[in-house]
Design a protein around this motif. Sequence first.
Motif, PDB file in Angstrom:
ATOM      1  N   ARG A  70      34.903  29.089  33.706  1.00 39.10           N
ATOM      2  CA  ARG A  70      33.912  29.967  34.331  1.00 39.10           C
ATOM      3  C   ARG A  70      33.693  29.622  35.802  1.00 39.10           C
ATOM      4  O   ARG A  70      32.892  30.297  36.461  1.00 39.10           O
ATOM      5  CB  ARG A  70      32.580  29.865  33.583  1.00 39.10           C
ATOM      6  N   TYR A  71      34.408  28.618  36.297  1.00 35.01           N
ATOM      7  CA  TYR A  71      34.215  28.176  37.681  1.00 35.01           C
ATOM      8  C   TYR A  71      35.487  28.284  38.519  1.00 35.01           C
ATOM      9  O   TYR A  71      35.622  27.616  39.547  1.00 35.01           O
ATOM     10  CB  TYR A  71      33.681  26.735  37.703  1.00 35.01           C
ATOM     11  N   THR A  72      36.408  29.131  38.107  1.00 36.11           N
ATOM     12  CA  THR A  72      37.633  29.318  38.873  1.00 36.11           C
ATOM     13  C   THR A  72      37.348  30.027  40.187  1.00 36.11           C
ATOM     14  O   THR A  72      36.296  30.651  40.378  1.00 36.11           O
ATOM     15  CB  THR A  72      38.657  30.135  38.077  1.00 36.11           C
ATOM     16  N   LEU A  73      38.310  29.971  41.085  1.00 37.82           N
ATOM     17  CA  LEU A  73      38.158  30.617  42.382  1.00 37.82           C
ATOM     18  C   LEU A  73      38.023  32.127  42.244  1.00 37.82           C
ATOM     19  O   LEU A  73      37.321  32.771  43.030  1.00 37.82           O
ATOM     20  CB  LEU A  73      39.353  30.252  43.274  1.00 37.82           C
ATOM     21  N   ARG A  74      38.670  32.715  41.261  1.00 30.77           N
ATOM     22  CA  ARG A  74      38.512  34.149  41.029  1.00 30.77           C
ATOM     23  C   ARG A  74      37.071  34.487  40.674  1.00 30.77           C
ATOM     24  O   ARG A  74      36.535  35.514  41.108  1.00 30.77           O
ATOM     25  CB  ARG A  74      39.456  34.614  39.916  1.00 30.77           C
ATOM     26  N   GLU A  75      36.435  33.629  39.875  1.00 34.20           N
ATOM     27  CA  GLU A  75      35.041  33.872  39.497  1.00 34.20           C
ATOM     28  C   GLU A  75      34.114  33.704  40.693  1.00 34.20           C
ATOM     29  O   GLU A  75      33.220  34.526  40.931  1.00 34.20           O
ATOM     30  CB  GLU A  75      34.625  32.918  38.375  1.00 34.20           C
ATOM     31  N   THR A  76      34.313  32.641  41.464  1.00 38.25           N
ATOM     32  CA  THR A  76      33.393  32.376  42.570  1.00 38.25           C
ATOM     33  C   THR A  76      33.553  33.387  43.704  1.00 38.25           C
ATOM     34  O   THR A  76      32.575  33.724  44.378  1.00 38.25           O
ATOM     35  CB  THR A  76      33.589  30.942  43.093  1.00 38.25           C
ATOM     36  N   THR A  77      34.765  33.900  43.906  1.00 34.11           N
ATOM     37  CA  THR A  77      34.924  34.962  44.907  1.00 34.11           C
ATOM     38  C   THR A  77      34.328  36.275  44.402  1.00 34.11           C
ATOM     39  O   THR A  77      33.720  37.020  45.184  1.00 34.11           O
ATOM     40  CB  THR A  77      36.402  35.175  45.273  1.00 34.11           C
ATOM     41  N   ALA A  78      34.456  36.534  43.114  1.00 35.03           N
ATOM     42  CA  ALA A  78      33.860  37.752  42.550  1.00 35.03           C
ATOM     43  C   ALA A  78      32.339  37.725  42.677  1.00 35.03           C
ATOM     44  O   ALA A  78      31.701  38.778  42.836  1.00 35.03           O
ATOM     45  CB  ALA A  78      34.268  37.920  41.089  1.00 35.03           C
ATOM     46  N   ASP A  79      31.751  36.533  42.634  1.00 33.36           N
ATOM     47  CA  ASP A  79      30.304  36.426  42.839  1.00 33.36           C
ATOM     48  C   ASP A  79      29.914  36.920  44.226  1.00 33.36           C
ATOM     49  O   ASP A  79      28.901  37.615  44.394  1.00 33.36           O
ATOM     50  CB  ASP A  79      29.856  34.967  42.675  1.00 33.36           C
ATOM     51  N   VAL A  80      30.700  36.576  45.229  1.00 29.11           N
ATOM     52  CA  VAL A  80      30.382  37.006  46.597  1.00 29.11           C
ATOM     53  C   VAL A  80      30.546  38.516  46.728  1.00 29.11           C
ATOM     54  O   VAL A  80      29.735  39.187  47.389  1.00 29.11           O
ATOM     55  CB  VAL A  80      31.259  36.270  47.625  1.00 29.11           C
ATOM     56  N   LEU A  81      31.562  39.084  46.107  1.00 29.33           N
ATOM     57  CA  LEU A  81      31.716  40.536  46.130  1.00 29.33           C
ATOM     58  C   LEU A  81      30.515  41.212  45.480  1.00 29.33           C
ATOM     59  O   LEU A  81      30.040  42.255  45.956  1.00 29.33           O
ATOM     60  CB  LEU A  81      33.006  40.938  45.406  1.00 29.33           C
ATOM     61  N   ALA A  82      30.001  40.624  44.398  1.00 28.51           N
ATOM     62  CA  ALA A  82      28.820  41.179  43.738  1.00 28.51           C
ATOM     63  C   ALA A  82      27.601  41.094  44.649  1.00 28.51           C
ATOM     64  O   ALA A  82      26.756  42.000  44.646  1.00 28.51           O
ATOM     65  CB  ALA A  82      28.566  40.442  42.425  1.00 28.51           C
ATOM     66  N   LEU A  83      27.503  40.013  45.433  1.00 28.29           N
ATOM     67  CA  LEU A  83      26.421  39.899  46.407  1.00 28.29           C
ATOM     68  C   LEU A  83      26.493  41.022  47.433  1.00 28.29           C
ATOM     69  O   LEU A  83      25.481  41.672  47.743  1.00 28.29           O
ATOM     70  CB  LEU A  83      26.495  38.539  47.096  1.00 28.29           C
ATOM     71  N   LEU A  84      27.695  41.273  47.964  1.00 26.41           N
ATOM     72  CA  LEU A  84      27.858  42.345  48.937  1.00 26.41           C
ATOM     73  C   LEU A  84      27.486  43.692  48.321  1.00 26.41           C
ATOM     74  O   LEU A  84      26.799  44.510  48.953  1.00 26.41           O
ATOM     75  CB  LEU A  84      29.296  42.383  49.451  1.00 26.41           C
TER      76      LEU A  84
END
Length: 276
Positions: A70-84
């Motif tokens: 649940r902490y892969t780079l794909r997940e953490t980048t997707a979090d930023v997209l969700a913020l935007l």
Amino acid sequence: MDSFRRDGLTFDVLDAGPSDGEPVVLLHGFPQDATAWARVSPALHQHGLRTLAPDQRGYSPMARPHGRSRYTLRETTADVLALLDAAGLESAHVVGHDWGALVGWALGAWHPDRVRTLTALSVPHPAAMSKAMVSSDQALRSSYVGFFQLPVIPEQLLLAGNGAALRRLLAHGGVPDDAVDRYVARMREPGALSAALGWYRALPWSGRDPVGRVRVPTLHVWSTGDAFLGRAATEATEQFVSAPYRLEVLDDVNHWIPELAPDRVAELVTAHVRTA
């Protein structure tokens, strides 16, 4: 906005500055949180910039999922997209330090349409890092990463004596006392340190998904006093950026650039944003 949601998780956000200003997303590293930017953000606001600084996955109390995957780079980048998306922004300037810089590199390679400019503090492009691991002293500098991937033991060591070892690590690096107190208190919350270490423990999964070339205007800021990151990876980073690139070197500054050189960081970020 003070929070956003993704995949059942709720992320806390510090959203400040003029609401109509150029948006700048500020991504912290380990073991920090959004307050790592507390000395940088006011200067950015004075220059008309809006800042959005999330407590990233594993750091927000309601965004600490179980499981390394649940902490892969794909997940953490997707979090930023969700913020935007939650902020109603098609794109933003991205500034990241430490792990936040790694997220920034991935965003600049995988989602250049969402990134106006990238500023990466301390951490070089991951491909440059991999190259330096076999051609310099970088493997020795990064030996702690393997330790952080072990089960249970890092938590026991870092949190023993009310977090004394973690406190020493930060204080030895020159992190201001008030920031040390905040970070240690956050990591002592139930499950917080294990969640933060999930970023390290997910590296075998993240490594299967290469970042590739970054295609947005990029500023890389590295400091000569950084004990964790050497010059070799820093100097190799430019070859992995297919866009205007600039390296800025800060002399005798330790790894914790946002806390130790906030005025210079704000100056550099503001100038970089204005180039876009």
